[in-house]
Design a protein around this motif. Structure first.
Motif, PDB file in Angstrom:
ATOM      1  N   UNK A 139      -7.010   2.448  -7.303  1.00  0.00           N
ATOM      2  CA  UNK A 139      -7.006   1.215  -8.083  1.00  0.00           C
ATOM      3  C   UNK A 139      -7.962   0.182  -7.521  1.00  0.00           C
ATOM      4  N   UNK A 140      -7.987   0.022  -6.211  1.00  0.00           N
ATOM      5  CA  UNK A 140      -8.897  -0.948  -5.602  1.00  0.00           C
ATOM      6  C   UNK A 140     -10.346  -0.575  -5.895  1.00  0.00           C
ATOM      7  N   UNK A 141     -10.672   0.686  -5.736  1.00  0.00           N
ATOM      8  CA  UNK A 141     -12.042   1.144  -5.998  1.00  0.00           C
ATOM      9  C   UNK A 141     -12.416   0.928  -7.460  1.00  0.00           C
ATOM     10  N   UNK A 142     -11.477   1.229  -8.355  1.00  0.00           N
ATOM     11  CA  UNK A 142     -11.739   1.082  -9.783  1.00  0.00           C
ATOM     12  C   UNK A 142     -11.948  -0.379 -10.168  1.00  0.00           C
ATOM     13  N   UNK A 143     -11.094  -1.263  -9.676  1.00  0.00           N
ATOM     14  CA  UNK A 143     -11.215  -2.677 -10.032  1.00  0.00           C
ATOM     15  C   UNK A 143     -12.514  -3.280  -9.503  1.00  0.00           C
ATOM     16  N   UNK A 144     -12.930  -2.848  -8.328  1.00  0.00           N
ATOM     17  CA  UNK A 144     -14.202  -3.339  -7.793  1.00  0.00           C
ATOM     18  C   UNK A 144     -15.365  -2.888  -8.681  1.00  0.00           C
ATOM     19  N   UNK A 193     -14.670 -23.752 -18.884  1.00  0.00           N
ATOM     20  CA  UNK A 193     -14.928 -23.792 -17.445  1.00  0.00           C
ATOM     21  C   UNK A 193     -15.561 -22.467 -17.021  1.00  0.00           C
ATOM     22  N   UNK A 194     -16.315 -22.481 -15.917  1.00  0.00           N
ATOM     23  CA  UNK A 194     -16.796 -21.205 -15.371  1.00  0.00           C
ATOM     24  C   UNK A 194     -15.589 -20.386 -14.939  1.00  0.00           C
ATOM     25  N   UNK A 195     -15.707 -19.091 -15.002  1.00  0.00           N
ATOM     26  CA  UNK A 195     -14.570 -18.206 -14.798  1.00  0.00           C
ATOM     27  C   UNK A 195     -14.786 -17.309 -13.588  1.00  0.00           C
ATOM     28  N   UNK A 196     -13.807 -17.279 -12.706  1.00  0.00           N
ATOM     29  CA  UNK A 196     -13.661 -16.224 -11.710  1.00  0.00           C
ATOM     30  C   UNK A 196     -12.337 -15.543 -12.037  1.00  0.00           C
ATOM     31  N   UNK A 197     -12.330 -14.229 -12.038  1.00  0.00           N
ATOM     32  CA  UNK A 197     -11.107 -13.556 -12.463  1.00  0.00           C
ATOM     33  C   UNK A 197     -10.648 -12.491 -11.485  1.00  0.00           C
ATOM     34  N   UNK A 198      -9.334 -12.433 -11.305  1.00  0.00           N
ATOM     35  CA  UNK A 198      -8.735 -11.407 -10.462  1.00  0.00           C
ATOM     36  C   UNK A 198      -8.641 -10.096 -11.228  1.00  0.00           C
ATOM     37  N   UNK A 199      -8.287  -9.063 -10.491  1.00  0.00           N
ATOM     38  CA  UNK A 199      -7.909  -7.803 -11.107  1.00  0.00           C
ATOM     39  C   UNK A 199      -6.531  -7.944 -11.742  1.00  0.00           C
ATOM     40  N   UNK A 200      -6.099  -6.942 -12.518  1.00  0.00           N
ATOM     41  CA  UNK A 200      -4.673  -6.884 -12.863  1.00  0.00           C
ATOM     42  C   UNK A 200      -3.830  -6.801 -11.592  1.00  0.00           C
ATOM     43  N   UNK A 201      -2.558  -7.062 -11.729  1.00  0.00           N
ATOM     44  CA  UNK A 201      -1.661  -7.192 -10.579  1.00  0.00           C
ATOM     45  C   UNK A 201      -1.506  -5.895  -9.787  1.00  0.00           C
ATOM     46  N   UNK A 202      -1.598  -6.039  -8.475  1.00  0.00           N
ATOM     47  CA  UNK A 202      -1.223  -4.977  -7.545  1.00  0.00           C
ATOM     48  C   UNK A 202       0.115  -5.381  -6.945  1.00  0.00           C
ATOM     49  N   UNK A 203       1.170  -4.648  -7.281  1.00  0.00           N
ATOM     50  CA  UNK A 203       2.504  -5.021  -6.827  1.00  0.00           C
ATOM     51  C   UNK A 203       3.323  -3.767  -6.543  1.00  0.00           C
ATOM     52  N   UNK A 204       4.565  -3.977  -6.190  1.00  0.00           N
ATOM     53  CA  UNK A 204       5.406  -2.854  -5.812  1.00  0.00           C
ATOM     54  C   UNK A 204       5.676  -1.866  -6.922  1.00  0.00           C
TER      55      UNK A 204
END
Length: 468
Positions: free
Chosen positions: A172-177, A149-160
């Motif tokens: 982290x947000x800047x890096x993942x983008x 299937x075509x893939x859209x992927x999230x970043x690794x988890x941002x959590x507490x």
């Protein structure tokens, strides 16, 4: 010209492919890899209308859709013909809450999981727990190097636990983008000021965010912050608890289960309206609650036919996970029924008056086998009060809108990606007709029922041998 059966010969004659002396009626011939799904009932996924036609596929796209009539006879040379007579054609499905193993793209485990999705007609997946290894997978799929299937992927988890300060949030947000992830995945445990910094930075660098709603954030603030999607209907039940109840938000239990009896369902329209105002999509993943969190015994679910495609240790872990969640003094079937009734009310409200619903089952999750779990999710949507057409739209045109790809996939239209599911019966009459597709096409690559069965048998045999 390939003539492999009396049926194909008949279709060729009907198309005027053999007696084609009239050059004025001819059009440019497709490539040798072209395919025609012939004489098939084509479902318009936008309105449910059904027309009979021939779908011409070439170079991964739907090139033409020809009516079945002598006046519209076409000349198509060197095409592989697929018998669609008496069958139904729908667009490929998007699994909008999928998970992929954290392994390299050519690892056998990855190949196996991707095929399980394809076997049930899933031609697009939105990976909800990203890994840097998935970026190469996404590139390989986009360049048609692997069947997937075509893939859209999230970043690794941002959590507490992974992001505990505003400085970390910005970094982290800047890096993942920059890394190329399609969106940020938010998990529980985020403190309010950290969440707000994630949102601020995400807006600055132009990357969407989606997933869970942390209890210290709350559903209303989450919606107003502009999630791309909220998954599991997370936070909504908690949002129905009046402030006068004085509950501790961190004592909500499994997606608000502990607050079931305190929920005021008259507040549903206001929450639904807020999703529409702020254009927030919702992914119900209702099968998570009708299977993992249900009173149905774990051993019973472990005997479902699709479980033979999972490793024995995975099934054992699922049994333990379900028992640990539901075999406690805090859990009872009556409260679960009330809990599910509220979720169904929320789902119906979001369908009728919200911004929109997306189809996702959270696979692989407890007793949710990749690919097969989307069948349970579609059934759950119908049980929640949606029509089969509305349910199918959740997995086709709605994801296309979500990704800004209307016209590129999610419907059977000229110029769209050839992501198609061939069915023996009409799914608009019974959503269970989506099970066991006669064949699946992903970006023009045809996978027949025989090929699906053969590959599934190989997977099942491997795990059966591990059990012996």
């Amino acid at each position: 010209m390939k003539i492999t059966s009396p049926f194909i010969l008949m279709v060729l004659l009907a198309f005027g492919m053999i007696a084609c002396q009239n050059k004025n009626s001819q059009k440019e011939a497709p490539s040798p890899t072209a395919k025609v799904i012939a004489d098939v009932n084509i479902i318009d996924i936008r309105n449910g209308h059904i027309t009979k036609g021939h779908v011409v596929v070439d170079s991964g796209k739907i090139q033409r859709i020809l009516p079945v009539s002598e006046d519209e006879a076409e000349v198509i040379q060197e095409a592989e013909l697929i018998n669609g007579k008496g069958k139904y054609l729908v667009p490929g499905i998007a699994e909008m809450h999928a998970h992929l193993p954290s392994v390299i793209w050519n690892d056998p485990q990855m190949e196996e999981v991707l095929f399980l999705y394809l076997s049930n007609g899933i031609t697009t997946i939105r990976g909800m727990l990203g890994h840097h290894l998935h970026l190469e997978l996404k590139e390989k799929v986009a360049n048609d190097k692997i069947l997937s299937p075509r893939i859209y992927t999230s970043s690794p988890s941002l959590n507490g636990n992974t992001v505990t300060s505003t400085e970390q949030a910005t970094e982290m947000v800047t890096s993942y983008q920059k890394d190329g992830f399609d969106f940020l995945k938010l998990h529980p445990g985020l403190r309010l000021h950290v969440f707000d910094q994630i949102v601020k930075t995400a807006n600055e660098v132009n990357i969407p965010f989606a997933g869970h709603v942390s209890t210290l954030v709350g559903i209303r603030h989450a919606l107003e912050s502009g999630y791309a999607s909220i998954d599991h209907v997370d936070g909504f039940l908690e949002g129905l608890v009046p402030e006068s109840a004085g509950v501790n938000p961190t004592e909500n239990g499994f997606f608000g289960y502990n607050f079931t009896e305190k929920a005021d369902t008259t507040l549903i329209p206001d929450l639904v309206k807020t999703t529409k105002t702020h254009e927030v999509w919702v992914v119900p993943t209702q099968s998570l609650f009708s299977r993992w969190f249900s009173p149905t015994p774990a051993k019973q679910l472990a005997n479902d036919p699709e479980m033979k495609y999972m490793a024995p240790e995975v099934i054992e872990n699922w049994i333990n996970s379900k028992n640990n969640l539901t075999e406690t003094d805090a859990y009872n079937a009556e409260q679960w029924e009330d809990f599910m009734a509220i979720r169904k009310m929320l789902i119906r409200g979001l369908q009728e008056n919200g911004h929109g619903l997306l189809l996702g089952s959270d696979a692989p999750q407890v007793f949710n086998v990749p690919g097969f779990s989307i069948q349970h999710e579609m059934q759950a949507m119908v049980e929640a009060g949606l029509s089969p057409l509305e349910t199918l739209q959740m997995g086709t045109v709605n994801p296309a809108k979500y990704f800004g790809q209307e016209g590129n996939f999610g419907e059977i239209a000229t110029g769209a990606s050839a992501d198609l599911i061939l069915l023996d019966a009409n799914p608009l009459e019974d959503i269970s007709n989506m099970q066991r597709p006669r064949g699946v096409m992903v970006r023009g690559h045809w996978i027949s029922r025989d090929q699906i069965d053969q590959k599934l048998k190989t997977i099942a045999d491997k795990y059966r041998e591990l059990n012996e």
